[in-house]
Scaffold this motif. Structure first.
Motif, PDB file in Angstrom:
ATOM      1  N   TRP A 105      19.884 -10.248 -15.025  1.00  0.00           N
ATOM      2  CA  TRP A 105      20.123 -10.688 -16.394  1.00  0.00           C
ATOM      3  C   TRP A 105      19.364 -11.973 -16.710  1.00  0.00           C
ATOM      4  O   TRP A 105      19.503 -12.989 -16.031  1.00  0.00           O
ATOM      5  N   THR A 106      18.534 -11.916 -17.746  1.00  0.00           N
ATOM      6  CA  THR A 106      17.878 -13.117 -18.273  1.00  0.00           C
ATOM      7  C   THR A 106      17.906 -13.042 -19.794  1.00  0.00           C
ATOM      8  O   THR A 106      18.139 -11.981 -20.379  1.00  0.00           O
ATOM      9  N   MET A 107      17.613 -14.152 -20.450  1.00  0.00           N
ATOM     10  CA  MET A 107      17.601 -14.186 -21.904  1.00  0.00           C
ATOM     11  C   MET A 107      16.535 -13.251 -22.474  1.00  0.00           C
ATOM     12  O   MET A 107      16.785 -12.506 -23.424  1.00  0.00           O
ATOM     13  N   SER A 108      15.334 -13.270 -21.883  1.00  0.00           N
ATOM     14  CA  SER A 108      14.249 -12.461 -22.436  1.00  0.00           C
ATOM     15  C   SER A 108      14.570 -10.972 -22.348  1.00  0.00           C
ATOM     16  O   SER A 108      14.188 -10.193 -23.223  1.00  0.00           O
ATOM     17  N   ARG A 109      15.277 -10.564 -21.304  1.00  0.00           N
ATOM     18  CA  ARG A 109      15.625  -9.147 -21.182  1.00  0.00           C
ATOM     19  C   ARG A 109      16.692  -8.726 -22.175  1.00  0.00           C
ATOM     20  O   ARG A 109      16.877  -7.544 -22.423  1.00  0.00           O
ATOM     21  N   ASP A 110      17.385  -9.694 -22.736  1.00  0.00           N
ATOM     22  CA  ASP A 110      18.364  -9.402 -23.784  1.00  0.00           C
ATOM     23  C   ASP A 110      17.753  -9.446 -25.182  1.00  0.00           C
ATOM     24  O   ASP A 110      18.349  -8.924 -26.120  1.00  0.00           O
ATOM     25  N   THR A 111      16.586 -10.075 -25.316  1.00  0.00           N
ATOM     26  CA  THR A 111      16.075 -10.343 -26.659  1.00  0.00           C
ATOM     27  C   THR A 111      14.731  -9.694 -26.970  1.00  0.00           C
ATOM     28  O   THR A 111      14.323  -9.671 -28.137  1.00  0.00           O
ATOM     29  N   PHE A 113      13.462  -6.453 -25.625  1.00  0.00           N
ATOM     30  CA  PHE A 113      13.210  -5.044 -25.310  1.00  0.00           C
ATOM     31  C   PHE A 113      14.126  -4.076 -26.043  1.00  0.00           C
ATOM     32  O   PHE A 113      14.098  -2.879 -25.777  1.00  0.00           O
ATOM     33  N   GLY A 114      14.963  -4.564 -26.943  1.00  0.00           N
ATOM     34  CA  GLY A 114      15.836  -3.674 -27.679  1.00  0.00           C
ATOM     35  C   GLY A 114      16.976  -3.103 -26.864  1.00  0.00           C
ATOM     36  O   GLY A 114      17.554  -2.082 -27.219  1.00  0.00           O
ATOM     37  N   VAL A 115      17.283  -3.761 -25.734  1.00  0.00           N
ATOM     38  CA  VAL A 115      18.396  -3.341 -24.895  1.00  0.00           C
ATOM     39  C   VAL A 115      19.303  -4.533 -24.640  1.00  0.00           C
ATOM     40  O   VAL A 115      18.932  -5.683 -24.903  1.00  0.00           O
ATOM     41  N   GLN A 116      20.480  -4.264 -24.109  1.00  0.00           N
ATOM     42  CA  GLN A 116      21.496  -5.307 -23.971  1.00  0.00           C
ATOM     43  C   GLN A 116      22.191  -5.194 -22.620  1.00  0.00           C
ATOM     44  O   GLN A 116      22.680  -4.136 -22.237  1.00  0.00           O
ATOM     45  N   ASN A 117      22.208  -6.296 -21.872  1.00  0.00           N
ATOM     46  CA  ASN A 117      23.070  -6.351 -20.702  1.00  0.00           C
ATOM     47  C   ASN A 117      24.513  -6.371 -21.175  1.00  0.00           C
ATOM     48  O   ASN A 117      24.845  -7.046 -22.156  1.00  0.00           O
ATOM     49  N   VAL A 118      25.365  -5.640 -20.491  1.00  0.00           N
ATOM     50  CA  VAL A 118      26.739  -5.489 -20.945  1.00  0.00           C
ATOM     51  C   VAL A 118      27.643  -6.537 -20.305  1.00  0.00           C
ATOM     52  O   VAL A 118      28.252  -7.366 -20.992  1.00  0.00           O
ATOM     53  N   VAL A 119      27.749  -6.504 -19.002  1.00  0.00           N
ATOM     54  CA  VAL A 119      28.550  -7.475 -18.260  1.00  0.00           C
ATOM     55  C   VAL A 119      28.088  -7.424 -16.810  1.00  0.00           C
ATOM     56  O   VAL A 119      27.586  -6.397 -16.348  1.00  0.00           O
ATOM     57  N   ALA A 120      28.213  -8.517 -16.103  1.00  0.00           N
ATOM     58  CA  ALA A 120      27.782  -8.556 -14.705  1.00  0.00           C
ATOM     59  C   ALA A 120      28.746  -7.752 -13.838  1.00  0.00           C
ATOM     60  O   ALA A 120      29.957  -7.977 -13.873  1.00  0.00           O
ATOM     61  N   THR A 121      28.205  -6.831 -13.062  1.00  0.00           N
ATOM     62  CA  THR A 121      29.019  -6.077 -12.115  1.00  0.00           C
ATOM     63  C   THR A 121      28.770  -6.524 -10.677  1.00  0.00           C
ATOM     64  O   THR A 121      29.574  -6.226  -9.788  1.00  0.00           O
ATOM     65  N   TYR A 122      27.653  -7.222 -10.457  1.00  0.00           N
ATOM     66  CA  TYR A 122      27.327  -7.654  -9.096  1.00  0.00           C
ATOM     67  C   TYR A 122      26.513  -8.944  -9.148  1.00  0.00           C
ATOM     68  O   TYR A 122      25.546  -9.043  -9.903  1.00  0.00           O
ATOM     69  N   PHE A 123      26.923  -9.919  -8.348  1.00  0.00           N
ATOM     70  CA  PHE A 123      26.191 -11.184  -8.238  1.00  0.00           C
ATOM     71  C   PHE A 123      25.448 -11.205  -6.906  1.00  0.00           C
ATOM     72  O   PHE A 123      26.029 -10.965  -5.847  1.00  0.00           O
ATOM     73  N   ASP A 124      24.166 -11.487  -6.986  1.00  0.00           N
ATOM     74  CA  ASP A 124      23.314 -11.509  -5.799  1.00  0.00           C
ATOM     75  C   ASP A 124      22.547 -12.828  -5.787  1.00  0.00           C
ATOM     76  O   ASP A 124      22.609 -13.605  -6.747  1.00  0.00           O
ATOM     77  N   GLY A 125      21.814 -13.064  -4.730  1.00  0.00           N
ATOM     78  CA  GLY A 125      21.000 -14.270  -4.652  1.00  0.00           C
ATOM     79  C   GLY A 125      19.808 -14.038  -3.752  1.00  0.00           C
ATOM     80  O   GLY A 125      19.877 -13.251  -2.797  1.00  0.00           O
ATOM     81  N   GLN A 126      18.710 -14.698  -4.042  1.00  0.00           N
ATOM     82  CA  GLN A 126      17.511 -14.553  -3.227  1.00  0.00           C
ATOM     83  C   GLN A 126      17.729 -15.234  -1.889  1.00  0.00           C
ATOM     84  O   GLN A 126      18.222 -16.367  -1.819  1.00  0.00           O
ATOM     85  N   VAL A 229      22.552  -1.161 -22.010  1.00  0.00           N
ATOM     86  CA  VAL A 229      22.625  -0.139 -23.051  1.00  0.00           C
ATOM     87  C   VAL A 229      21.714  -0.570 -24.195  1.00  0.00           C
ATOM     88  O   VAL A 229      21.151  -1.664 -24.184  1.00  0.00           O
ATOM     89  N   ARG A 230      21.583   0.281 -25.215  1.00  0.00           N
ATOM     90  CA  ARG A 230      20.732  -0.058 -26.349  1.00  0.00           C
ATOM     91  C   ARG A 230      21.389  -1.114 -27.236  1.00  0.00           C
ATOM     92  O   ARG A 230      22.616  -1.211 -27.331  1.00  0.00           O
ATOM     93  N   ASN A 231      20.545  -1.891 -27.907  1.00  0.00           N
ATOM     94  CA  ASN A 231      21.030  -2.841 -28.910  1.00  0.00           C
ATOM     95  C   ASN A 231      21.609  -2.107 -30.121  1.00  0.00           C
ATOM     96  O   ASN A 231      21.345  -0.920 -30.336  1.00  0.00           O
ATOM     97  N   ASN A 232      22.361  -2.844 -30.923  1.00  0.00           N
ATOM     98  CA  ASN A 232      22.885  -2.343 -32.201  1.00  0.00           C
ATOM     99  C   ASN A 232      23.700  -1.065 -32.021  1.00  0.00           C
ATOM    100  O   ASN A 232      23.602  -0.121 -32.804  1.00  0.00           O
ATOM    101  N   ASP A 233      24.476  -1.034 -30.974  1.00  0.00           N
ATOM    102  CA  ASP A 233      25.290   0.135 -30.651  1.00  0.00           C
ATOM    103  C   ASP A 233      26.641  -0.374 -30.161  1.00  0.00           C
ATOM    104  O   ASP A 233      27.040  -0.162 -29.021  1.00  0.00           O
TER     105      ASP A 233
END
Length: 338
Positions: A105-111, A113-126, A229-233
């Protein structure tokens, strides 16, 4: 003129297709009787396809939970395999209703590409993987190492900044894909691999000896992963979002696939609301009021999904860590059903 008509007809067809893709997803799902889920094959513990075509994994179970919420059963899902880390086009075009996992999840991926992250299901780290012959138990002990990373990736950028900040001398060994890193590491062309910790753990269990290699405890990031999922839905976003919240709430309230039917006798108002015994909380979502009960009966609670795919009941045996409930020191929290 005929050429112009052909072009206009093509544009009209494209607009119709785009409009169809942007139509209310919940209505489409209810009409077709199936949830179309995009998944990545071969991501151990998260999404894998067996030889007989059966899908399993943590992300796969999230899609099955959505099916249970909508239809009352968890098996009305059609999985489509999409390779690569960034899979938004099939979602944009309407090929699938939900992408089990795309990228963290990042801001650019939410703004963008016309898609939306819904909620975090898994937290990971490098993280960093090293051979035991290196004789280190912490990243701060590293010195004069050769680091394998995917060229141009965020992992490359992060590891360079980390090593520079710690004043660790290193050489670069950058490749085009994660599989190349493994080959190079085995051949001794590098003695450090950096990637998300879950990927490194899967690598230890599949291709490397856990007794001869070590994942160092430091994490270079905290990344949130989850379905998109898609935006505006809004209706569909709410169904997917509250499906995940129901999984988390169920674990916190002690409701599992083993006791969900007996828990209908509970006097706890939180339990009764979640199980659809008091109040009408399915109707605003456009699904049955027993939606959460059906989810738990079909796939279990969040802890059960984690346990059988990633945790104590799986070959990976990954500790919950940040994915533990907030009541136990983790980050998993869900708003209440009320």
């Amino acid at each position: 003129m005929n050429g112009l008509r052909t072009i206009l007809a093509g544009l009209l067809t494209a607009l119709v297709l785009v409009s169809s893709a942007q139509a209310d997803t919940l209505d489409n799902v209810l009409e077709t009787g199936i949830v179309r889920c995009g998944a990545a094959e071969g991501h151990r513990g998260f999404s894998e396809k067996s030889a007989d075509g059966f899908w399993k994994g943590f992300d796969v179970d999230i899609c099955r939970a959505v099916s249970a919420a909508v239809f009352g059963v968890a098996n009305r899902v059609d999985f489509t395999e999409y390779p690569g880390p960034n899979r938004v086009a099939p979602l944009q075009s309407g090929e699938v209703d939900i992408m089990a996992r795309s990228a963290y999840w990042t801001m650019s991926r939410d703004t963008q590409f016309g898609v939306q992250n819904v909620v975090a299901t898994y937290f990971d780290g490098q993280a960093l993987l090293v051979p035991e012959t290196l004789g280190v138990v912490s990243a701060i002990q590293l010195q004069d190492v050769t680091v394998c990373a995917v060229r141009g990736s965020i992992e490359q950028d992060r590891v360079e900044r980390y090593l520079f900040g710690q004043q660790i001398a290193y050489q670069e060994a950058y490749y085009e894909a994660f599989d190349d890193l493994v080959v190079a590491y085995k051949a001794g062309l590098c003695n450090v691999i950096t990637a998300p910790a879950s990927e490194l753990q899967a690598l230890l269990d599949k291709d490397l000896s856990a007794s001869e290699n070590r994942i160092l405890p430091e994490r270079l990031s905290l990344d949130a992963w989850g379905p998109i999922v898609r935006n505006n839905d809004d209706r569909w976003q709410n169904v997917v979002r509250w499906t995940i919240f129901a999984l988390i709430n169920a674990e916190e309230l002690g409701i599992s696939s083993q006791n969900v039917d007996t828990m209908t006798e509970s006097k706890n108002p939180k339990v009764r609301r979640l199980l659809g015994l008091d109040g009408k909380f399915g109707a605003p979502l456009g699904i049955p009021d027993t939606w959460a009960r059906d989810i738990i009966r079909g796939v279990g609670n969040y802890g059960e999904i984690y346990g059988r795919n990633l945790g104590r009941d799986s070959d990976l045996a990954l500790a919950r860590g940040k994915n533990e409930l907030w009541t136990r020191g983790g980050l998993m929290y869900a708003p209440p059903v009320r």
